[in-house]
Design a protein around this motif. Structure first.
Motif, PDB file in Angstrom:
ATOM      1  N   UNK A 164      94.915  78.166  70.118  1.00  0.00           N
ATOM      2  CA  UNK A 164      95.005  79.540  69.664  1.00  0.00           C
ATOM      3  C   UNK A 164      96.198  80.113  70.178  1.00  0.00           C
ATOM      4  N   UNK A 165      96.540  80.064  71.316  1.00  0.00           N
ATOM      5  CA  UNK A 165      97.706  80.954  71.680  1.00  0.00           C
ATOM      6  C   UNK A 165      98.999  80.024  72.109  1.00  0.00           C
ATOM      7  N   UNK A 166      99.195  79.164  71.340  1.00  0.00           N
ATOM      8  CA  UNK A 166     100.191  78.061  71.391  1.00  0.00           C
ATOM      9  C   UNK A 166     101.618  78.422  70.824  1.00  0.00           C
ATOM     10  N   UNK A 167     102.100  79.639  71.855  1.00  0.00           N
ATOM     11  CA  UNK A 167     103.343  79.984  71.424  1.00  0.00           C
ATOM     12  C   UNK A 167     103.741  80.336  73.010  1.00  0.00           C
ATOM     13  N   UNK A 168     105.021  79.852  73.297  1.00  0.00           N
ATOM     14  CA  UNK A 168     105.492  80.318  74.390  1.00  0.00           C
ATOM     15  C   UNK A 168     105.493  81.444  75.091  1.00  0.00           C
ATOM     16  N   UNK A 169     105.403  82.635  73.945  1.00  0.00           N
ATOM     17  CA  UNK A 169     105.350  83.998  74.348  1.00  0.00           C
ATOM     18  C   UNK A 169     104.124  84.531  75.164  1.00  0.00           C
TER      19      UNK A 169
ATOM     20  N   UNK B   5     100.752  63.094  68.572  1.00  0.00           N
ATOM     21  CA  UNK B   5      99.732  64.392  68.210  1.00  0.00           C
ATOM     22  C   UNK B   5      99.495  63.951  66.933  1.00  0.00           C
ATOM     23  N   UNK B   6      98.191  64.408  66.787  1.00  0.00           N
ATOM     24  CA  UNK B   6      97.558  64.419  65.240  1.00  0.00           C
ATOM     25  C   UNK B   6      96.618  65.730  65.038  1.00  0.00           C
ATOM     26  N   UNK B   7      96.566  66.063  64.001  1.00  0.00           N
ATOM     27  CA  UNK B   7      95.888  67.421  63.556  1.00  0.00           C
ATOM     28  C   UNK B   7      94.351  67.079  62.965  1.00  0.00           C
ATOM     29  N   UNK B   8      93.387  68.167  63.309  1.00  0.00           N
ATOM     30  CA  UNK B   8      92.246  68.085  62.781  1.00  0.00           C
ATOM     31  C   UNK B   8      91.765  69.471  62.090  1.00  0.00           C
ATOM     32  N   UNK B   9      91.963  69.314  60.568  1.00  0.00           N
ATOM     33  CA  UNK B   9      91.519  70.572  60.048  1.00  0.00           C
ATOM     34  C   UNK B   9      90.099  70.978  60.381  1.00  0.00           C
ATOM     35  N   UNK B  10      89.778  72.166  60.942  1.00  0.00           N
ATOM     36  CA  UNK B  10      88.357  72.615  61.364  1.00  0.00           C
ATOM     37  C   UNK B  10      88.153  73.912  60.616  1.00  0.00           C
ATOM     38  N   UNK B  11      87.139  74.466  60.868  1.00  0.00           N
ATOM     39  CA  UNK B  11      86.773  75.938  60.450  1.00  0.00           C
ATOM     40  C   UNK B  11      86.541  76.635  61.636  1.00  0.00           C
TER      41      UNK B  11
ATOM     42  N   UNK C 238      98.813  75.294  65.851  1.00  0.00           N
ATOM     43  CA  UNK C 238      98.914  73.521  66.007  1.00  0.00           C
ATOM     44  C   UNK C 238     100.224  73.144  65.421  1.00  0.00           C
ATOM     45  N   UNK C 239     100.848  73.898  64.566  1.00  0.00           N
ATOM     46  CA  UNK C 239     102.298  73.319  64.081  1.00  0.00           C
ATOM     47  C   UNK C 239     103.087  73.503  65.297  1.00  0.00           C
ATOM     48  N   UNK C 240     103.130  74.628  66.131  1.00  0.00           N
ATOM     49  CA  UNK C 240     104.043  74.749  67.190  1.00  0.00           C
ATOM     50  C   UNK C 240     103.999  73.866  68.318  1.00  0.00           C
ATOM     51  N   UNK C 241     102.690  73.662  68.735  1.00  0.00           N
ATOM     52  CA  UNK C 241     102.419  73.056  69.761  1.00  0.00           C
ATOM     53  C   UNK C 241     102.745  71.297  69.264  1.00  0.00           C
TER      54      UNK C 241
ATOM     55  N   UNK D 254      94.719  68.393  67.749  1.00  0.00           N
ATOM     56  CA  UNK D 254      94.769  69.783  67.716  1.00  0.00           C
ATOM     57  C   UNK D 254      93.881  70.106  66.772  1.00  0.00           C
ATOM     58  N   UNK D 255      93.001  71.455  66.863  1.00  0.00           N
ATOM     59  CA  UNK D 255      92.281  71.810  65.951  1.00  0.00           C
ATOM     60  C   UNK D 255      92.673  73.122  65.458  1.00  0.00           C
ATOM     61  N   UNK D 256      92.532  74.124  66.031  1.00  0.00           N
ATOM     62  CA  UNK D 256      92.898  75.383  65.444  1.00  0.00           C
ATOM     63  C   UNK D 256      93.613  76.327  66.241  1.00  0.00           C
TER      64      UNK D 256
END
Length: 335
Positions: free
Chosen positions: A140-145, A321-327, A307-310, A302-304
């Motif tokens: 959710x908060x995967x930004x360095x800021x 690293x792989x992604x899951x598309x979730x709701x 995800x692109x940054x992390x 990574x789920x939601x």
């Protein structure tokens, strides 16, 4: 005969599915067997045949999904058999009863985090690092800021803001489940005053009290006469009450919003609050990376969230690293 997938968890139209155990984790559509990480509405949905969760999550699930919910509960760390797998729930540090799901099958261990945080929170059990081969993480908060202050530091800022204007009501908006109770628990270190609450917060808060969480005394706003001005009082309300007819009873209130998103000034201005307090129930950038490292997982899903940054950052560190598309939702007001 169709062979079972080599992956322990995969994304389907219904949710994250474990074929070897024949169950779903936080499904977004009705399924036969659902394992629930926590009681927020994007993770706990009505309509499944049976539910499994941590015992501390049960009262919240019964409130939100029904008293007759077909629910089986487990203590933290208690192993139970699901199909060909062994499963257990472990504290996630997100809200009361929130859990990670550990799945063990043929000497392989996967852990699905659900939502989680590492910042200490007096209203729920702390996050437990669970070593695994594959870790499924939120972002959710995967930004360095995004880097959180300790909760007591943010609570002191809230207390100072509240005390700074004793001629007006102080309306603090926050998510009704988890955030409101954390604020009540954090502020109990600074005062013993009664806090006034919106009706949407009351029943959830009582569940926390029943679980033994120490919080400030509360009183329902609607129980006071319309002429009562709430001068110098602190009132907690859900974001849906902001600029609603419910606010008309407060004369010239000062307003604020408690959320991780308030770390970015532009978000606060866009929402129209006078103050913002960065208080989140999710892991910040450092906590996400600390956790992924400490699980010693060789593969990360990574789920939601961001995800692109992390994903890019972890791949640069040599992680698979792989992604899951979730709701699941990275909803601003819930975070």
């Amino acid at each position: 005969m169709k062979s079972k997938s080599t992956e322990l968890v995969r994304a389907t139209n219904e949710g994250l599915y474990c074929e070897q155990g024949d169950f779903y984790i936080d499904p977004w559509r009705p399924v036969s067997r659902a394992l629930i990480t926590h009681a927020h509405s994007d993770h706990a949905r009505w309509g499944s045949g049976e539910y499994h969760a941590n015992v501390k999550c049960a009262p919240l699930l019964n409130l939100r999904l029904g008293a007759d919910l077909p629910l089986k509960t487990y203590k933290a760390g208690e192993k139970f058999k699901m199909g060909d797998t062994w499963v257990s729930f472990h504290p996630a540090g997100h809200i009361l009863g929130s859990s990670q799901v550990r799945i063990e099958y043929q000497n392989k261990v996967w852990v699905a985090s659900g939502d989680y945080k590492r910042t200490p929170d007096p209203s729920c059990d702390p996050f437990e690092v669970v070593p695994c081969d594959t870790f499924i993480s939120e972002a959710t908060f995967a930004l360095p800021v995004y880097k959180w202050d300790p909760g007591e530091v943010t609570a002191a800022k809230i207390f100072e803001w509240w005390q700074s204007d004793q001629d007006r009501p102080s309306l603090l908006f926050c998510y009704a489940l988890g955030k409101a109770q954390r604020i009540l628990a954090e502020l109990s270190r600074l005062t013993d005053r009664t806090i006034y609450i919106h009706g949407a917060v009351e029943t959830l808060t009582q569940i926390y009290r029943d679980a033994g969480i120490k919080m400030l005394p509360t009183s329902l706003v609607q129980n006071h006469e319309k002429g009562y001005g709430f001068k110098g009082d602190l009132i907690l309300a859900p974001p849906s009450a902001h600029r609603s007819p419910w606010m008309k009873r407060f004369k010239d209130p000062q307003t604020a919003f408690a959320s991780g998103w308030m770390l970015v000034r532009g978000t606060r201005r866009r929402k129209g609050y006078e103050r913002g307090f960065a208080l989140s129930d999710h892991a910040d950038w450092n906590e996400l990376n600390q956790t992924i490292t400490e699980t010693d997982a060789s593969t990360i899903y990574l789920t939601h969230g961001r995800t692109d940054v992390l994903q890019k950052y972890l791949q640069e560190q040599g992680k698979e690293v792989k992604l899951f598309h979730t709701e699941y939702e990275a909803e601003e007001e819930a975070s």
